[in-house]
Design an enzyme around this catalytic site. Structure first.
Site, PDB file in Angstrom:
ATOM      1  N   CYS A  56     146.719 159.805 -21.986  1.00  0.00           N
ATOM      2  CA  CYS A  56     146.478 160.590 -22.894  1.00  0.00           C
ATOM      3  C   CYS A  56     145.023 161.284 -22.872  1.00  0.00           C
ATOM      4  CB  CYS A  56     146.381 160.180 -24.387  1.00  0.00           C
ATOM      5  SG  CYS A  56     147.680 158.691 -24.512  1.00  0.00           S
ATOM      6  N   ASP A  88     146.336 152.185 -27.257  1.00  0.00           N
ATOM      7  CA  ASP A  88     147.105 151.367 -27.785  1.00  0.00           C
ATOM      8  C   ASP A  88     148.227 150.714 -26.945  1.00  0.00           C
ATOM      9  OD1 ASP A  88     145.865 152.194 -29.996  1.00  0.00           O
ATOM     10  OD2 ASP A  88     147.522 151.950 -31.397  1.00  0.00           O
ATOM     11  N   CYS A 129     145.159 160.212 -28.505  1.00  0.00           N
ATOM     12  CA  CYS A 129     145.599 158.961 -28.396  1.00  0.00           C
ATOM     13  C   CYS A 129     145.484 158.398 -30.012  1.00  0.00           C
ATOM     14  CB  CYS A 129     144.755 157.798 -27.574  1.00  0.00           C
ATOM     15  SG  CYS A 129     145.865 156.382 -27.237  1.00  0.00           S
ATOM     16  N   ASP A 130     146.276 157.563 -30.430  1.00  0.00           N
ATOM     17  CA  ASP A 130     146.685 156.975 -31.946  1.00  0.00           C
ATOM     18  C   ASP A 130     145.213 157.083 -32.671  1.00  0.00           C
ATOM     19  OD1 ASP A 130     149.242 156.597 -30.585  1.00  0.00           O
ATOM     20  OD2 ASP A 130     149.148 154.916 -31.402  1.00  0.00           O
ATOM     21  N   LYS A 131     144.430 156.452 -32.231  1.00  0.00           N
ATOM     22  CA  LYS A 131     143.244 156.357 -33.427  1.00  0.00           C
ATOM     23  C   LYS A 131     142.017 157.679 -33.169  1.00  0.00           C
ATOM     24  CE  LYS A 131     145.191 152.876 -34.467  1.00  0.00           C
ATOM     25  NZ  LYS A 131     146.305 153.092 -33.347  1.00  0.00           N
ATOM     26  N   CYS A 201     152.134 159.921 -25.711  1.00  0.00           N
ATOM     27  CA  CYS A 201     153.677 159.619 -25.947  1.00  0.00           C
ATOM     28  C   CYS A 201     154.285 160.731 -26.067  1.00  0.00           C
ATOM     29  CB  CYS A 201     153.619 158.408 -26.972  1.00  0.00           C
ATOM     30  SG  CYS A 201     152.627 157.070 -26.638  1.00  0.00           S
ATOM     31  N   GLU A 451     148.835 146.218 -34.150  1.00  0.00           N
ATOM     32  CA  GLU A 451     150.422 146.846 -34.314  1.00  0.00           C
ATOM     33  C   GLU A 451     151.111 146.102 -33.421  1.00  0.00           C
ATOM     34  OE1 GLU A 451     150.193 150.796 -32.791  1.00  0.00           O
ATOM     35  OE2 GLU A 451     151.022 150.131 -30.807  1.00  0.00           O
ATOM     36  N   SER A 477     153.576 150.291 -34.335  1.00  0.00           N
ATOM     37  CA  SER A 477     153.473 151.622 -33.462  1.00  0.00           C
ATOM     38  C   SER A 477     154.407 152.707 -34.138  1.00  0.00           C
ATOM     39  CB  SER A 477     153.925 151.232 -32.184  1.00  0.00           C
ATOM     40  OG  SER A 477     154.422 152.542 -31.319  1.00  0.00           O
TER      41      SER A 477
END
EC number: 4.2.1.9
Length: 577
Positions: A56, A88, A129-131, A201, A451, A477
Site C-alpha cells: 500500500c 494490517d 493503509c487501514d489506519k 487491498c 482485528e 477487517s
C-alpha cells in the site's frame, strides 16, 4: 461563505521565519535549498506514510512529489515529512496486530506535533493503509488548518484460472486447504497471483472504505479514491489537489471543521451503508467527529445505516472490486444515486468550496451491475447494522451485506484470545451451528482491539462462514463477512457480559430486530458476576506505548479515542504579530 474570506490574515508560519530574531531560522531554511521567495511563501506540510511496510505504501513518495509540485506551482512552499504505518495484512494473526489500531493515534499525534511545532500554514496528507486514513483525517480535523487528503490508490487484482483474485481470496484458500478442499500447490499459486502491483487491498475493505469517506467529507478530490495506484492518472489528480489546497490556504476557507459537520458525518455513514463498507468505519467516523468536538456515537451511525439502502455489489459482499467501481464512475456514481434518493445532504462543502450537490452534477449514472439505481437497491437498509441487547448494551456491529438468513441461534464456544481460537480452527475442530466467542480483544483488554480477519477468512474458506457465527469484543477487517459480530461494548475488560459467557450458553443474533442476546436468566448471570475474578492484563501491557494506550483509550462505540477532543490551535501569527 466566499472563497475570498479573511484576506488580511497573517500566515501562521511567519512566527517561525520572519523578523530579525528569526535570522537563524532563515539560515536553516536556506541550508535546505530555499531562496527568499520560497521562504516568503506559505509553508505547507506534505505528510505521507511512504515506506516498505506494505504494498500500500511503497508508491506514496511518487504521490507526494506530485502534490508538492502542485503546491509549489500555486505559490506555496511544500515541506515533506513522513509518519508511521502498520500493515494490517502483515500483522494479522499474531501479536503484532495489537499495535494496528494504536498506530491510528500515533499517526494523528505525530502529525499534530510536526504541524504545531513548525507552524505550517496548510496540510496535505497522503496515506494508503487501514489506519493511515482515519489517523490523518483525525489530524486534519484536530489541527483545523486548510487541509487535504489523497490516498495512494487501490491495487489491481490478479487472475487465477480466469477469475480475479486478491488478498481475501488467498486467506479463504487457506481455509479450503484446512478443510481439504484445496491443495498447498493451489494455495501457493493463488498467493503468487493475488497482488500483482502496489496499492491498497482491491475490494471495499477498510482502506478503500476510508478513502471513500475522505471524498465524502470533502478532504479528497471526488473520484480520486478509486483510481488504481499504478494508473498515471493519479499523478495529475495529485498535482491538481495540491493547487486546490493552495486556494483554500489563500482564502483560509474551507477549514476542516467547515467540512466535518454532523451532516457530512451522516453522509459518510450513508456511503458506507450503500457500499457495504468496512465495519471499522463505525469506529473511525465517531473518532473523526470527536476531533471536531461533535458528539457522534454508534447510535448516530446506526440511525444512518438503518435508513440507507445497499446499492453496490462490491467485494466482500459482491463480485466487483475497486477497479470495477472506477470504470463505472467511482464514488461520485454512488453519491449521485444517494443524492437523488434523498439519502445524503447535498449542501455539504467540498475542498474546492463548492457544495457536494454542485460537484455531483457531472457524476456518472448507475451502471446497474456494480452500482444499482436508487430505485432498485439490493436491500432497503444498508450493508451494516448496529445490534443491541443484554450482550451488547453499548452496541455491536455486523456487516449483514450478502447474508441470506436473518437470524442465528447456537451454543457458545468460548475462547479467551484469538490465538486460542486459531488453534482450534486450524485443527478443523469448529462445529456447524456454534457461536464462537472470542473475548479479551477490546481496546483495553486486547489491548489495541485486534482485528480477527484470519479467523473469519479461514471459516469462510472451510465452508463454515454462515453455518457458524462469531461474537467478539475485538474488531474485524473490512474483508470479513458472514455472521461476524464485533465491537461488543462493554468489552470483557470493562466488565461486559461477554466476559461471563460459558461454553454451551445459548446466544441469539437477530438481524431483523437488530439484537444480540445471551439467553440466560438474571439469577444465573448474577451468580456468575459474583464469582467473576478479574483477569490480569495481557503480558503486552508492560511499559511502552501499549501501557499509555490502555490508560487513556475509551470504548469502541465512541471511537476508541485517547483524548478529550475538540482541540483548539490558536494562530500565533495573528495573535502576536
Amino acid at each position: 461563505m466566499s472563497m475570498e474570506k479573511d484576506k488580511k490574515r497573517r500566515y501562521r508560519s511567519e512566527v517561525m521565519k520572519s523578523g530579525p530574531v528569526k535570522a537563524a531560522a532563515r539560515a536553516m531554511l536556506r541550508g535546505m535549498g530555499l531562496d527568499d521567495e520560497d521562504i516568503a511563501q506559505p509553508f505547507i506540510g506534505v505528510v505521507s506514510t511512504h515506506g516498505e511496510m506494505s504494498p500500500c505504501n511503497v508508491k506514496l513518495a511518487e504521490v507526494s512529489e506530485q502534490v508538492r509540485r502542485g503546491v509549489y506551482r500555486a505559490g506555496g512552499t511544500p515541506r515533506e515529512f513522513t509518519t508511521v504505518s502498520v500493515s494490517d495484512g502483515l500483522v494479522n494473526g499474531h501479536s503484532g496486530m495489537h499495535f494496528s489500531l494504536m498506530s491510528r493515534e500515533i499517526i494523528a499525534d505525530s502529525i499534530e506535533i510536526v504541524m504545531r511545532a513548525h507552524q505550517y500554514d496548510g496540510l496535505f496528507c497522503i496515506g494508503a493503509c487501514d489506519k493511515n486514513f482515519p489517523g490523518m483525517m483525525m489530524a486534519l480535523t484536530r489541527l483545523n488548518v486548510p487541509g487535504a487528503f489523497m490516498n495512494g490508490g487501490p491495487a489491481l487484482p490478479g487472475n487465477y484460472k480466469g477469475d480475479p483474485v486478491e488478498v481475501k481470496t488467498v486467506a479463504e484458500y487457506t481455509g479450503k486447504l484446512i478443510a481439504r478442499q484445496s491443495t498447498e500447490e493451489e494455495l501457493e499459486e493463488v498467493s503468487r497471483k493475488a497482488w500483482p502491483a502496489p496499492g491498497c487491498c482491491a475490494g471495499q475493505f477498510t482502506a478503500n472504505t476510508m478513502g471513500m469517506i475522505a471524498e465524502v467529507l470533502g478532504f479528497a478530490p471526488l473520484g480520486s479514491s478509486t483510481v488504481p495506484a499504478v494508473y498515471s492518472q493519479r499523478q495529475a489528480i495529485a498535482r491538481a489537489a495540491g493547487r486546490t489546497l493552495m486556494q483554500a490556504v489563500e482564502a483560509n476557507f474551507p477549514l476542516p471543521r467547515d467540512l466535518v459537520t454532523r451532516k457530512s458525518l451522516e453522509n459518510a455513514c450513508a456511503a458506507v451503508a450503500a457500499t457495504g463498507g468496512s465495519t471499522n468505519s463505525a469506529l473511525h467516523i465517531p473518532a473523526i467527529a470527536h476531533e471536531a468536538g461533535i458528539e457522534f456515537t454508534i447510535d448516530d451511525v446506526a440511525e444512518v445505516f438503518e435508513r440507507t439502502p445497499l446499492i453496490t455489489h462490491l467485494s466482500p459482499s459482491g463480485p466487483y472490486l475497486y477497479v470495477d467501481l472506477h470504470e463505472v464512475g467511482g464514488i461520485p456514481c454512488v453519491l449521485r444515486q444517494l443524492l437523488q434518493g434523498g439519502f445524503i445532504h447535498g449542501d455539504c462543502l467540498t475542498l474546492s468550496g463548492t457544495t457536494l450537490e454542485q460537484e455531483l452534477q457531472s457524476a456518472a449514472p448507475a451502471d446497474g451491475k456494480v452500482v444499482m439505481p436508487i430505485s432498485k437497491p439490493r436491500t432497503t437498509s444498508g450493508g451494516l447494522s448496529v445490534l443491541r441487547g443484554n450482550l451488547a448494551p453499548g452496541g455491536a456491529v455486523i456487516k449483514n451485506a450478502g447474508i441470506d438468513r436473518t437470524d442465528f441461534r447456537g451454543p457458545a464456544r468460548v475462547f479467551e484470545s484469538e490465538e486460542d481460537c486459531l488453534k482450534v480452527v486450524i485443527a478443523n475442530d469448529i462445529n456447524n451451528g456454534e457461536v464462537i466467542v472470542i473475548r479479551n480483544e477490546g481496546p483495553v483488554g486486547g489491548p489495541g482491539m485486534r482485528e480477527l480477519v484470519t479467523v473469519t477468512a479461514l471459516l469462510y474458506g472451510m465452508g463454515k462462514g454462515e453455518t457458524t457465527a462469531l461474537v467478539t469484543d475485538g474488531r474485524f477487517s473490512g474483508a470479513s463477512r458472514g455472521f461476524s459480530v464485533g465491537y461488543v461494548t462493554p468489552e470483557a475488560a470493562a466488565g461486559g457480559l461477554i466476559g461471563l459467557i460459558e461454553d454451551g450458553d445459548s446466544i441469539y443474533i437477530d438481524l431483523a430486530n437488530r439484537s444480540l442476546t445471551l439467553e440466560l436468566d438474571d439469577e444465573a448471570l448474577d451468580a456468575r458476576q459474583a464469582a467473576l475474578v478479574p483477569k490480569a492484563a495481557k503480558s503486552i501491557v508492560n511499559g511502552g506505548y501499549a501501557e499509555k494506550y490502555v490508560a487513556s483509550v475509551g470504548p469502541a462505540t465512541r471511537g476508541a479515542v485517547t483524548h478529550s477532543g475538540g482541540v483548539r490551535w490558536e494562530n500565533d501569527a495573528e495573535k502576536n504579530m
